[in-house]
Motif scaffolding. Structure first.
Motif, PDB file in Angstrom:
ATOM      1  N   GLY A  34      -3.819 -26.462 -18.806  1.00  0.00           N
ATOM      2  CA  GLY A  34      -5.261 -26.395 -19.053  1.00  0.00           C
ATOM      3  C   GLY A  34      -6.029 -27.421 -18.237  1.00  0.00           C
ATOM      4  O   GLY A  34      -7.251 -27.541 -18.374  1.00  0.00           O
ATOM      5  N   PHE A  35      -5.331 -28.144 -17.356  1.00  0.00           N
ATOM      6  CA  PHE A  35      -5.985 -29.187 -16.558  1.00  0.00           C
ATOM      7  C   PHE A  35      -7.032 -28.630 -15.608  1.00  0.00           C
ATOM      8  O   PHE A  35      -6.797 -27.625 -14.937  1.00  0.00           O
ATOM      9  N   ASP A  36      -8.154 -29.344 -15.498  1.00  0.00           N
ATOM     10  CA  ASP A  36      -9.074 -29.129 -14.389  1.00  0.00           C
ATOM     11  C   ASP A  36      -8.509 -29.834 -13.166  1.00  0.00           C
ATOM     12  O   ASP A  36      -7.484 -30.528 -13.265  1.00  0.00           O
ATOM     13  N   ARG A  65     -10.648 -16.656 -27.714  1.00  0.00           N
ATOM     14  CA  ARG A  65     -10.131 -17.787 -28.493  1.00  0.00           C
ATOM     15  C   ARG A  65      -9.770 -17.328 -29.895  1.00  0.00           C
ATOM     16  O   ARG A  65     -10.594 -16.689 -30.558  1.00  0.00           O
ATOM     17  N   PRO A  66      -8.573 -17.647 -30.334  1.00  0.00           N
ATOM     18  CA  PRO A  66      -8.201 -17.190 -31.684  1.00  0.00           C
ATOM     19  C   PRO A  66      -8.860 -18.023 -32.780  1.00  0.00           C
ATOM     20  O   PRO A  66      -9.003 -19.239 -32.640  1.00  0.00           O
ATOM     21  N   ARG A  67      -9.299 -17.338 -33.822  1.00  0.00           N
ATOM     22  CA  ARG A  67      -9.733 -18.014 -35.046  1.00  0.00           C
ATOM     23  C   ARG A  67      -8.761 -17.538 -36.118  1.00  0.00           C
ATOM     24  O   ARG A  67      -8.088 -16.528 -35.911  1.00  0.00           O
ATOM     25  N   ARG A 115     -10.459 -29.970 -20.384  1.00  0.00           N
ATOM     26  CA  ARG A 115     -11.811 -29.859 -20.957  1.00  0.00           C
ATOM     27  C   ARG A 115     -12.019 -28.583 -21.751  1.00  0.00           C
ATOM     28  O   ARG A 115     -12.630 -28.576 -22.787  1.00  0.00           O
ATOM     29  N   ARG A 116     -11.532 -27.467 -21.161  1.00  0.00           N
ATOM     30  CA  ARG A 116     -11.954 -26.185 -21.717  1.00  0.00           C
ATOM     31  C   ARG A 116     -10.878 -25.508 -22.554  1.00  0.00           C
ATOM     32  O   ARG A 116     -11.095 -25.144 -23.683  1.00  0.00           O
ATOM     33  N   GLU A 117      -9.688 -25.328 -21.923  1.00  0.00           N
ATOM     34  CA  GLU A 117      -8.674 -24.510 -22.588  1.00  0.00           C
ATOM     35  C   GLU A 117      -7.434 -25.328 -22.894  1.00  0.00           C
ATOM     36  O   GLU A 117      -7.121 -26.271 -22.184  1.00  0.00           O
ATOM     37  N   ILE A 118      -6.755 -24.911 -23.955  1.00  0.00           N
ATOM     38  CA  ILE A 118      -5.444 -25.492 -24.252  1.00  0.00           C
ATOM     39  C   ILE A 118      -4.427 -24.636 -23.504  1.00  0.00           C
ATOM     40  O   ILE A 118      -4.186 -23.474 -23.849  1.00  0.00           O
ATOM     41  N   GLY A 119      -3.857 -25.199 -22.465  1.00  0.00           N
ATOM     42  CA  GLY A 119      -2.922 -24.421 -21.654  1.00  0.00           C
ATOM     43  C   GLY A 119      -1.482 -24.670 -22.039  1.00  0.00           C
ATOM     44  O   GLY A 119      -1.174 -25.188 -23.117  1.00  0.00           O
TER      45      GLY A 119
END
Ligand code: T4K
Length: 382
Positions: free
Chosen positions: A228-230, A82-84, A236-240
């Motif tokens: 990023g969909f489950d 994950r980028p910061r 929930r988890r990732e921005i796709g």
């Protein structure tokens, strides 16, 4: 020889001349999409293609087809870290712009490292040094020109990444079908990326593939191609993003698969002939080229002057050559703000000033090979 009557000039030898399968060859693969009225979002054709890729690649390779290799690089980065603000990614400067642009779009800052003149891939010592100095969150290294790097180099990259506890992503855009010295395909790093652009050996127009051996990573990559969909369509988890390969491109890919080994054999044959001819003028190929898929044929001239002579002679003879990557990323104004390169880029600059890329495509006739080969005699006698 065919002459262009208006100029008395031989017909242009194009740098690339892609040939995709005919619609007839694609039709049977496309039928399940038509019959089920299902044209994207993981339909029956994509599902068949995914299985076909995994069988072709062998071992425990998992395949995630995507819409192009640039988005493949972006989702591979986002699936593994994950980028910061200020997160950096170490990559070679000696690559196509997409390696750098993908990292920036995914939220990371490139740090450029040198290649090694022995094999033209990222130099392991330079990578280790950059990791020490820059504390990157990932390594994004390349199989330069899609040629499989020597085993020892891959092992060094993998152990640097493991010691730093960061992912290794390998951009092998031109390398689908490339083999190592043992004639094997072994996925490198956590994810390896391939392009199926029209100009690539495995050409479908636009498309790409991420290969990984890690099931959890494959699931994450699949989610990232679909926003990023489950499974319940909740994010929930990732921005796709939308990086899905549609059914029609998947059908084209299945049709390419039918003839791919013979396509590769022809491309390797043309490359071997040209390498032999140009060796007489002192031009050298990349280590490992025998097993390559060959998007085109990169050769290193003995000097920048020899390259100028070769490019000039090719122009006169109406043969289109290219010089990928004579503008490495650290010299491109668009990457200026990321120009805090990690260490010297001396080998990159040597290669950039001497590289020449000869035409290559699926069906080259003897006359075309001869016309290209004749250029070797021009520089030999110059
Ligand atoms: N990473 C690396 C290391 C890459 O090399 C690339 C792409 C990527 C990532 C990104 O992959 P994708 O996102 O594209 O899947 C071409 C390709 O467009 C590009 O895909 C490729 N690398 C790069 C090395 O070559 P250009 O801008 O130099 O292509 P262009 O338009 O000048 O065409 C090259 C030659 O092909 C010319 O002689 C014209 C001929 N051509 C081209 C097309 C599209 C044809 O004869 N027919 C065609 O349909 O980038």
């Amino acid at each position: 020889m065919q002459l262009r009557p208006e100029l008395d000039q031989p017909a242009l030898v194009r740098f690339q001349r892609p040939s995709l399968p005919s619609l007839n060859e694609v039709a049977a693969y496309w039928a399940p999409a038509q019959e089920s009225h299902w044209y994207s979002n993981n339909g029956p054709v994509l599902s068949r293609l995914t299985g076909a890729f995994e069988e072709y690649l062998g071992g425990d390779a998992l395949a995630v087809p995507v819409n192009n290799a640039t988005s493949a690089l972006m989702i591979a980065l986002r699936a593994t870290c994950r980028p910061r603000p200020g997160s950096t990614v170490v990559m070679p400067s000696y690559t196509f712009a997409a390696t750098g642009t993908a990292a920036i779009w995914a939220g990371f800052e490139p740090r450029f490292v040198d290649v090694n003149l022995d094999h033209w891939h990222a130099d392991a010592a330079a990578v280790a040094d950059a990791v020490e100095r820059e504390k990157p969150v990932a390594l994004l290294l390349c199989s330069t020109y899609g040629i499989t790097p020597p085993k020892a180099v891959v092992e060094q990259w993998e152990s640097i990444a493991a010691a730093a506890n960061i992912p290794l992503i390998v951009d092998s855009a031109a390398g689908f079908g490339s083999r190592d010295v043992d004639g094997m395909f072994r996925p490198v790093g956590n994810c390896e990326i391939f392009s199926f652009h029209a100009t690539k050996p495995f050409a479908i127009g636009e498309g790409g593939l991420v290969v990984t051996r890690e099931p959890r990573l494959a699931s994450s990559l699949r989610r990232l191609t679909n926003f990023g969909f489950d499974e319940d369509r909740i994010l929930r988890r990732e921005i796709g993003m939308n990086a899905k390969m549609d059914e029609l491109h998947a059908a084209v890919a299945l049709a390419v698969m039918d003839n791919y080994e013979s396509i590769l054999a022809r491309r390797r044959g043309y490359a071997a002939t040209l390498v032999e001819k140009f060796a007489t003028a002192g031009l050298s190929p990349q280590v490992g080229m025998e097993g390559a898929a060959h998007q085109f044929l990169p050769l290193m001239c003995t000097s920048g002057e020899q390259r100028i002579k070769l490019l000039t002679a090719a122009k006169v003879k109406n043969i289109e050559l290219r010089t990928y990557f004579s503008e490495p990323l650290h010299t491109m104004p668009g990457f200026a703000e990321f120009r805090r390169e990690a260490g010297t880029l001396a080998a990159t600059e040597v290669l950039a000033s001497r590289i020449v890329c000869l035409p290559l495509y699926n069906n080259m006739d003897d006359e075309t090979i001869e016309r290209i080969s004749d250029l070797a005699e021009v520089v030999n006698s110059a």
